[in-house]
Scaffold this active site. Structure first.
Site, PDB file in Angstrom:
ATOM      1  N   CYS A 120     -99.316  35.201 -81.845  1.00 54.77           N
ATOM      2  CA  CYS A 120     -98.053  34.554 -82.234  1.00 54.77           C
ATOM      3  C   CYS A 120     -98.257  33.477 -83.295  1.00 54.77           C
ATOM      4  O   CYS A 120     -97.296  32.998 -83.889  1.00 54.77           O
ATOM      5  CB  CYS A 120     -97.371  33.972 -81.010  1.00 54.77           C
ATOM      6  N   HIS A 261     -92.499  28.454 -82.773  1.00 56.47           N
ATOM      7  CA  HIS A 261     -92.599  29.848 -82.341  1.00 56.47           C
ATOM      8  C   HIS A 261     -91.643  30.056 -81.163  1.00 56.47           C
ATOM      9  O   HIS A 261     -91.617  29.254 -80.225  1.00 56.47           O
ATOM     10  CB  HIS A 261     -94.039  30.153 -81.933  1.00 56.47           C
ATOM     11  N   ASN A 291     -88.994  37.038 -78.195  1.00 55.93           N
ATOM     12  CA  ASN A 291     -90.253  36.574 -78.779  1.00 55.93           C
ATOM     13  C   ASN A 291     -90.830  37.714 -79.622  1.00 55.93           C
ATOM     14  O   ASN A 291     -91.256  38.729 -79.078  1.00 55.93           O
ATOM     15  CB  ASN A 291     -91.209  36.185 -77.635  1.00 55.93           C
TER      16      ASN A 291
HETATM   17  N1  COA Z   1     -86.494  39.700 -63.404  1.00 57.90           N
HETATM   18  C1  COA Z   1     -86.303  39.262 -62.142  1.00 57.90           C
HETATM   19  N2  COA Z   1     -87.270  38.691 -61.411  1.00 57.90           N
HETATM   20  C2  COA Z   1     -88.483  38.573 -61.992  1.00 57.90           C
HETATM   21  C3  COA Z   1     -88.744  39.030 -63.296  1.00 57.90           C
HETATM   22  C4  COA Z   1     -87.686  39.604 -64.008  1.00 57.90           C
HETATM   23  N3  COA Z   1     -87.820  40.065 -65.266  1.00 57.90           N
HETATM   24  N4  COA Z   1     -90.029  38.781 -63.595  1.00 57.90           N
HETATM   25  C5  COA Z   1     -90.566  38.175 -62.512  1.00 57.90           C
HETATM   26  N5  COA Z   1     -89.628  38.064 -61.548  1.00 57.90           N
HETATM   27  C6  COA Z   1     -89.764  37.481 -60.213  1.00 57.90           C
HETATM   28  C7  COA Z   1     -91.190  37.429 -59.744  1.00 57.90           C
HETATM   29  O1  COA Z   1     -91.568  38.626 -59.117  1.00 57.90           O
HETATM   30  C8  COA Z   1     -91.141  36.268 -58.787  1.00 57.90           C
HETATM   31  O2  COA Z   1     -90.595  36.711 -57.569  1.00 57.90           O
HETATM   32  P1  COA Z   1     -91.164  36.145 -56.165  1.00 57.90           P
HETATM   33  O3  COA Z   1     -90.897  34.688 -56.209  1.00 57.90           O
HETATM   34  O4  COA Z   1     -90.366  36.885 -55.170  1.00 57.90           O
HETATM   35  O5  COA Z   1     -92.622  36.470 -56.168  1.00 57.90           O
HETATM   36  C9  COA Z   1     -90.134  35.314 -59.417  1.00 57.90           C
HETATM   37  O6  COA Z   1     -89.333  36.115 -60.291  1.00 57.90           O
HETATM   38  C10 COA Z   1     -90.775  34.206 -60.214  1.00 57.90           C
HETATM   39  O7  COA Z   1     -91.723  34.803 -61.097  1.00 57.90           O
HETATM   40  P2  COA Z   1     -92.625  33.935 -62.018  1.00 57.90           P
HETATM   41  O8  COA Z   1     -93.586  34.810 -62.742  1.00 57.90           O
HETATM   42  O9  COA Z   1     -93.160  32.801 -61.186  1.00 57.90           O
HETATM   43  O10 COA Z   1     -91.524  33.357 -63.028  1.00 57.90           O
HETATM   44  P3  COA Z   1     -91.659  32.182 -64.046  1.00 57.90           P
HETATM   45  O11 COA Z   1     -90.703  31.126 -63.691  1.00 57.90           O
HETATM   46  O12 COA Z   1     -93.084  31.786 -64.278  1.00 57.90           O
HETATM   47  O13 COA Z   1     -91.123  32.868 -65.376  1.00 57.90           O
HETATM   48  C11 COA Z   1     -91.927  33.804 -67.443  1.00 57.90           C
HETATM   49  C12 COA Z   1     -91.823  33.978 -65.919  1.00 57.90           C
HETATM   50  C13 COA Z   1     -92.717  34.976 -67.991  1.00 57.90           C
HETATM   51  C14 COA Z   1     -90.530  33.789 -68.014  1.00 57.90           C
HETATM   52  C15 COA Z   1     -92.635  32.462 -67.736  1.00 57.90           C
HETATM   53  O14 COA Z   1     -93.806  32.356 -66.971  1.00 57.90           O
HETATM   54  C16 COA Z   1     -92.990  32.311 -69.182  1.00 57.90           C
HETATM   55  O15 COA Z   1     -92.132  32.259 -70.045  1.00 57.90           O
HETATM   56  N6  COA Z   1     -94.283  32.161 -69.502  1.00 57.90           N
HETATM   57  C17 COA Z   1     -94.732  32.006 -70.869  1.00 57.90           C
HETATM   58  C18 COA Z   1     -94.775  33.345 -71.511  1.00 57.90           C
HETATM   59  C19 COA Z   1     -94.920  33.268 -73.003  1.00 57.90           C
HETATM   60  O16 COA Z   1     -94.413  32.400 -73.642  1.00 57.90           O
HETATM   61  N7  COA Z   1     -95.626  34.256 -73.531  1.00 57.90           N
HETATM   62  C20 COA Z   1     -95.781  34.443 -74.907  1.00 57.90           C
HETATM   63  C21 COA Z   1     -96.853  33.604 -75.450  1.00 57.90           C
HETATM   64  S1  COA Z   1     -96.786  33.614 -77.183  1.00 57.90           S
END
Ligand code: COA
Length: 334
Positions: A120, A261, A291
């Site tokens: 990214c 970004h 993204n």
């Molecule tokens: N829809 C619904 N539920 C979802 C889901 C989706 N698309 N993806 C995950 N879940 C669920 C999980 O299974 C989890 O359920 P549980 O509590 O029953 O186990 C719950 O939602 C929370 O998941 P979690 O992974 O802890 O969510 P989060 O708050 O960390 O959000 C992201 C996930 C990916 C949005 C977040 O971690 C993020 O943005 N990270 C940075 C990613 C990024 O920027 N990447 C690019 C780098 S350049």
């Protein structure tokens, strides 16, 4: 002011971008996988993204069209370019580079051409490299592109990742100027390969770390530890922005646009709030495009440039983080 061999500046003389026509809303994803519009929007700020029809679109076509538009905007011919750089992790072929094909397509051959793999951070890294080549007298007119067709490497069955990404390309034309005050006036590029397992695209089984060797890991698809990346991004974003302001003596009043970004609206908002930056200094388009990895900062730059929001003489900042892990900041005067 007269220029020495190491005393040139680099002006941004035009920008361009390209996104595929096809819009994929959160609702459309929710019809295919177990997710919802509310979950995606609350956690990421994304409402929809653009997705290539990979039969006839992809990283190459988006990069080519973004560069073509930037050349038109700048009034520069492809044959005037002496270097083409593409920041991407989704090139169709390992060889040739996307840059080589784009260079040929816009009539820039025999310009030097290569791709930069900094995930990214690809566009910000590439802009810095272009600026450096111009400043030291080795290039005169450079086409810089960030482009990624993330849809080609996303596992569409993995709701933890597929909801985040979209496809886009952004481009800028940089031209040598005799005044060294123009161009990149401060940059900090960094990387920490010790954390590579937070975000990677494995090609062979032996590349998959033991912790991820379950039957959901797909070769050729992006695998991400969202929580680890989130933690890293929130602290790193703020750190690199503070560093750039401190080192340049700029403040959140004197800096112009801060182009982040588009990883997650919550990550951007946390950094904006911590630094006390006004809302209108931090452009957000993740709601419309998701993204787009290497495409994201260039796409934002083009939107702001065309809207007249990049003020002449007033420094603006570009900042990114991504796979590698990598991070990058650059303060520019256009
Ligand atoms: N829809 C619904 N539920 C979802 C889901 C989706 N698309 N993806 C995950 N879940 C669920 C999980 O299974 C989890 O359920 P549980 O509590 O029953 O186990 C719950 O939602 C929370 O998941 P979690 O992974 O802890 O969510 P989060 O708050 O960390 O959000 C992201 C996930 C990916 C949005 C977040 O971690 C993020 O943005 N990270 C940075 C990613 C990024 O920027 N990447 C690019 C780098 S350049």
């Amino acid at each position: 002011m007269s220029a020495t061999a190491h005393g040139f500046g680099a002006r941004i003389v035009g920008t361009g971008s390209c996104v595929p026509q096809r819009v994929v809303s959160n609702h459309e994803l929710a019809a295919r996988i177990e997710t919802s519009d509310e979950w995606i929007e609350q956690r990421t700020g994304i409402r929809e993204r653009r997705i290539c029809n990979l039969e006839h679109e992809g990283t190459f076509t988006m990069a080519r069209d973004a560069l073509g538009r930037a050349l038109d905007a700048a009034g520069v011919k492809g044959s005037d370019l002496d270097l083409v750089i593409v920041g991407t992790v989704t090139g169709e072929m390992a060889c040739p580079s996307v840059a080589a094909r784009v260079s040929a397509a816009v009539g820039a051959a025999p310009a030097a051409a290569f791709d930069v793999n900094a995930a990214c951070c690809g566009f910000v890294y590439s802009m810095t490299i272009a600026d450096t080549m111009i400043r030291c007298g080795r290039a005169k007119t450079v086409g810089v592109i960030g482009a990624d067709a993330m849809s080609s490497i996303v596992d569409w069955d993995d709701r933890r990742t597929c909801i985040l990404f979209g496809d886009a390309a952004g481009a800028a034309i940089l031209r040598r100027d005799d005044d060294p005050r123009y161009g990149c006036v401060y940059q900090a590029l960094g990387g920490d390969g010790r954390q590579w397992q937070s975000l990677y695209i494995p090609r062979r089984p032996q590349e998959v770390p033991p912790a991820d060797q379950d039957d959901t890991t797909k070769l050729g698809c992006l695998r991400m530890d969202g929580k680890a990346v989130f933690r890293f991004a929130v602290s790193k974003f703020r750190e690199v922005m503070e560093d750039a302001l401190t080192k340049t003596g700029l403040t959140n009043e004197t800096i112009g646009q801060v182009i982040c970004h588009q990883s997650n609206a919550r990550i951007i908002e946390a950094a904006r709030e911590k630094l006390g930056l006004e809302h209108d200094k931090v452009h957000i388009n993740i709601d419309r495009f998701g993204n787009s990895s290497g495409g994201s900062v260039g796409l934002c730059l083009d939107e702001l440039w065309r809207a007249g929001k990049i003020e002449k003489e007033r420094p603006f900042m570009m900042v990114a983080f991504g796979g590698g892990l990598t991070w990058a900041s650059g303060v520019w005067r256009a």
